[in-house]
Design a protein around this motif. Structure first.
Motif, mmCIF file in Angstrom:
data_model
loop_
_atom_site.group_PDB
_atom_site.id
_atom_site.type_symbol
_atom_site.label_atom_id
_atom_site.label_comp_id
_atom_site.label_asym_id
_atom_site.label_seq_id
_atom_site.Cartn_x
_atom_site.Cartn_y
_atom_site.Cartn_z
ATOM 1 N N SER A 170 0.823 -1.213 0.000
ATOM 2 C CA SER A 170 0.000 0.000 0.000
ATOM 3 C C SER A 170 0.855 1.260 0.000
ATOM 4 O O SER A 170 0.468 2.283 -0.577
ATOM 5 N N ARG A 171 2.021 1.206 0.614
ATOM 6 C CA ARG A 171 2.933 2.363 0.575
ATOM 7 C C ARG A 171 3.387 2.628 -0.854
ATOM 8 O O ARG A 171 3.497 3.780 -1.287
ATOM 9 N N GLY A 172 3.623 1.557 -1.594
ATOM 10 C CA GLY A 172 4.014 1.706 -2.992
ATOM 11 C C GLY A 172 2.896 2.292 -3.834
ATOM 12 O O GLY A 172 3.142 3.067 -4.778
ATOM 13 N N ILE A 173 1.652 1.938 -3.524
ATOM 14 C CA ILE A 173 0.510 2.481 -4.257
ATOM 15 C C ILE A 173 0.427 3.990 -4.052
ATOM 16 O O ILE A 173 0.218 4.754 -5.000
ATOM 17 N N LEU A 174 0.605 4.445 -2.808
ATOM 18 C CA LEU A 174 0.595 5.881 -2.549
ATOM 19 C C LEU A 174 1.763 6.564 -3.250
ATOM 20 O O LEU A 174 1.598 7.642 -3.842
ATOM 21 N N MET A 219 3.209 11.718 5.971
ATOM 22 C CA MET A 219 2.068 11.727 6.884
ATOM 23 C C MET A 219 1.493 10.327 7.062
ATOM 24 O O MET A 219 1.119 9.943 8.172
ATOM 25 N N ALA A 220 1.413 9.547 5.987
ATOM 26 C CA ALA A 220 0.926 8.175 6.128
ATOM 27 C C ALA A 220 1.847 7.377 7.057
ATOM 28 O O ALA A 220 1.378 6.619 7.918
ATOM 29 N N ASP A 221 3.160 7.563 6.911
ATOM 30 C CA ASP A 221 4.118 6.918 7.818
ATOM 31 C C ASP A 221 3.868 7.355 9.256
ATOM 32 O O ASP A 221 3.906 6.550 10.195
ATOM 33 N N LYS A 222 3.619 8.663 9.435
ATOM 34 C CA LYS A 222 3.431 9.199 10.783
ATOM 35 C C LYS A 222 2.143 8.688 11.417
ATOM 36 O O LYS A 222 2.102 8.429 12.624
ATOM 37 N N ALA A 261 0.677 5.779 10.805
ATOM 38 C CA ALA A 261 0.928 4.391 11.197
ATOM 39 C C ALA A 261 1.760 4.326 12.475
ATOM 40 O O ALA A 261 1.488 3.524 13.382
ATOM 41 N N THR A 262 2.768 5.195 12.569
ATOM 42 C CA THR A 262 3.620 5.239 13.754
ATOM 43 C C THR A 262 2.849 5.736 14.966
ATOM 44 O O THR A 262 2.973 5.199 16.072
ATOM 45 N N MET A 263 2.042 6.786 14.766
ATOM 46 C CA MET A 263 1.272 7.361 15.872
ATOM 47 C C MET A 263 0.349 6.325 16.499
ATOM 48 O O MET A 263 0.267 6.217 17.735
ATOM 49 N N ARG A 264 -0.341 5.537 15.677
ATOM 50 C CA ARG A 264 -1.249 4.526 16.229
ATOM 51 C C ARG A 264 -0.473 3.511 17.064
ATOM 52 O O ARG A 264 -0.934 3.083 18.137
ATOM 53 N N PHE A 265 0.695 3.114 16.581
ATOM 54 C CA PHE A 265 1.540 2.165 17.301
ATOM 55 C C PHE A 265 2.013 2.758 18.634
ATOM 56 O O PHE A 265 1.953 2.108 19.686
ATOM 57 N N VAL A 266 2.466 4.007 18.614
ATOM 58 C CA VAL A 266 2.974 4.663 19.820
ATOM 59 C C VAL A 266 1.856 4.852 20.838
ATOM 60 O O VAL A 266 2.032 4.586 22.035
ATOM 61 N N VAL A 267 0.690 5.311 20.396
ATOM 62 C CA VAL A 267 -0.439 5.540 21.304
ATOM 63 C C VAL A 267 -0.810 4.260 22.039
ATOM 64 O O VAL A 267 -0.999 4.250 23.261
ATOM 65 N N ARG A 268 -0.904 3.166 21.314
ATOM 66 C CA ARG A 268 -1.285 1.904 21.940
ATOM 67 C C ARG A 268 -0.197 1.409 22.893
ATOM 68 O O ARG A 268 -0.490 0.851 23.963
ATOM 69 N N GLY A 291 -9.868 5.838 12.269
ATOM 70 C CA GLY A 291 -8.556 5.311 12.616
ATOM 71 C C GLY A 291 -8.320 3.869 12.246
ATOM 72 O O GLY A 291 -7.208 3.361 12.426
ATOM 73 N N ALA A 292 -9.326 3.183 11.705
ATOM 74 C CA ALA A 292 -9.142 1.802 11.269
ATOM 75 C C ALA A 292 -8.662 1.712 9.831
ATOM 76 O O ALA A 292 -8.343 0.623 9.352
ATOM 77 N N CYS A 293 -8.616 2.836 9.132
ATOM 78 C CA CYS A 293 -8.268 2.781 7.701
ATOM 79 C C CYS A 293 -6.771 2.597 7.508
ATOM 80 O O CYS A 293 -5.963 2.873 8.395
ATOM 81 N N ASN A 294 -6.413 2.131 6.321
ATOM 82 C CA ASN A 294 -5.024 2.091 5.898
ATOM 83 C C ASN A 294 -4.673 3.497 5.407
ATOM 84 O O ASN A 294 -5.208 3.949 4.393
ATOM 85 N N PRO A 295 -3.799 4.229 6.113
ATOM 86 C CA PRO A 295 -3.558 5.635 5.742
ATOM 87 C C PRO A 295 -2.941 5.790 4.355
ATOM 88 O O PRO A 295 -3.170 6.804 3.686
#
Length: 439
Positions: A109-113, A207-210, A212-219, A339-343
């Motif tokens: 998905s990162r490649g698609i963006l 921003m998409a990277d951030k 994904a990272t933010m959700r990981f850090v928050v949890r 927040g459930a979407c693939n950014p």
């Protein structure tokens, strides 16, 4: 801030900070962050794209057709986890996914963006995005399993002692800033136990990277405080759900081409065409930005839920809103994502739809500024009412399907249709309570 790290820079920094383990992170088709952990001794091989893995980790489900894939780290994403020991530290690299021959893997998905943004960049257009992410923090039970009991009873922008999550949220913000993620603000949201963190705008890929990272850090930080953080769109009946607004701005070199000082609402023709393109494909886009059965429990008809396929300045029930211009800056607030979407996929389909709107010079509809209640009778301006409707719209939208590609489209249709079917077949407690004693 854009960094330009080389392989040598990463190796030098890993040595300087006594890194022992490196997590090679990537996101599967359904937005779930994954990783492969390696020791620092294998970091040179990883940076050369020599770490192989199974494609099922990217596709999100196991099938009979798994293939070997390569993880290709992006050196600019190298960062050390602040909560780990300084001796034997743990770092991460976000990866693109490639086939064995080095060509992009169609499930990445990162490649698609990146492909979508490259097409725009080739025409001197650069998309920037910010994000406002809402989430709940819940108590856990004696076994450590999450409950839906909020950790406090605070409300919008309350402080301690009402906001019992202030310390955890502060640590989240400080951790994110240590990882070079700029925070605009943070506060307690409307519902008990609900919070918001605002990420300052950056290039759409960053921003998409951030996100994904933010959700990981928050949890992770919530867990360290004995809480469970959830980005589930609507975990509690009767209170506000959690969204993940995306703020979009388009630049040509250093000029915000959404801004036009010569018109009353400051929206340039480019901005209007971009918005028209998103609205043209809004129903299909919703399947990507709101990917769960539960997502549509948040998008219910009321004065604030973004249920309407339209735009406004003051009506918060619309999918798109344009906040008032400040200092020559104009941006589009996409209110529907959760927040459930693939950014990566969310930003890809929004970017391509907007770009197509500009290329085709699509006319923008009139703003929906009247009271939302009077608009709910007009069915053709509704977004999909449920995941089933959204998937049907996605299946019919050739442009969005082309952005995602056959591989990703196939997996989304297969997995999400099965999810919708399971929900349809299940008997819910509401039905039992409503009907069992009466019929």
């Amino acid at each position: 801030m854009v960094k330009l790290f080389s392989k040598e820079d990463v190796l030098k920094k890993a040595e300087e900070y006594h890194v022992k383990f490196v997590r090679l992170q990537f996101t599967d088709i359904f937005g779930v962050l994954k990783n492969v952990a390696i020791t620092v001794e294998d970091l040179p091989r990883a940076l050369d794209g020599l770490i192989l893995f199974d494609s099922s980790a990217v596709d999100g489900i196991v099938t009979e057709g798994e293939t070997d894939i390569r993880l290709i780290p992006d050196p600019d994403t190298f960062v050390i986890f602040p909560w780990r020991p300084r001796e034997g530290a743990v770092a991460r690299l976000i990866c693109d996914v490639a086939k064995i021959d080095g060509t992009p893997y169609p499930g990445c998905s990162r490649g698609i963006l990146k492909q979508t943004l490259k097409e725009m960049a080739d025409n001197n257009l650069n998309l920037y995005a910010g994000s406002r992410a809402e989430f709940f923090m819940f108590k856990v039970n004696e076994s450590g399993q999450p409950t839906i009991i909020p950790h406090d009873l605070a409300g919008y922008c309350d402080l301690t002692p009402l906001d019992l999550g202030e310390n955890a949220r502060r640590e989240m913000v400080l951790t994110l800033e240590e990882m070079d993620i700029e925070i605009g603000s943070s506060h307690h949201e409307l519902a008990p136990g609900q919070h918001e963190i605002v990420l300052k705008a950056d290039g759409a890929l960053a921003m998409a990277d951030k996100i994904a990272t933010m959700r990981f850090v928050v949890r992770t930080i919530a867990q360290r405080h004995g809480l469970h953080a959830s980005f589930m769109p609507k975990p509690i009946e009767g209170v506000s759900g959690s969204g993940m607004h995306l703020h979009l701005t388009l630049f040509s070199e250093f000029t915000n081409i959404f801004f036009d000082a010569g018109v009353s609402n400051k929206l340039s023709d480019n901005a209007q065409h971009f918005m028209a393109g998103i609205l043209e494909h809004a129903r299909a886009i919703t399947a990507i930005t709101n990917p769960l059965v539960n997502s549509y429990k948040r998008l219910i008809p009321n004065d604030t839920a973004p249920r309407l396929r339209g735009w406004s300045i003051g009506n918060r029930a619309t999918m798109l809103r344009v906040p008032g211009e400040t200092g020559g800056e104009v941006w589009i607030d996409v209110r529907t994502p959760d927040g459930a979407c693939n950014p990566y996929l969310a930003l890809a389909v929004l970017a391509q739809a907007g770009y197509e709107g500009m290329r085709q010079e699509l006319p923008l509809s009139k703003p929906l500024e009247c009271k939302p209640g009077s608009l709910f009778k007009t069915q053709n301006i509704f977004l999909p009412l449920n995941l089933g409707e959204a998937l049907e719209s996605l299946h019919k939208d050739k442009m969005i399907s082309k952005v995602l590609g056959k591989h990703v489209m196939g997996f989304i249709q297969k997995v999400k249709q099965a999810e919708w079917n399971r929900y349809q077949e299940a008997v819910h407690p509401w039905e039992v309570n409503e009907y069992l004693s009466r019929y």
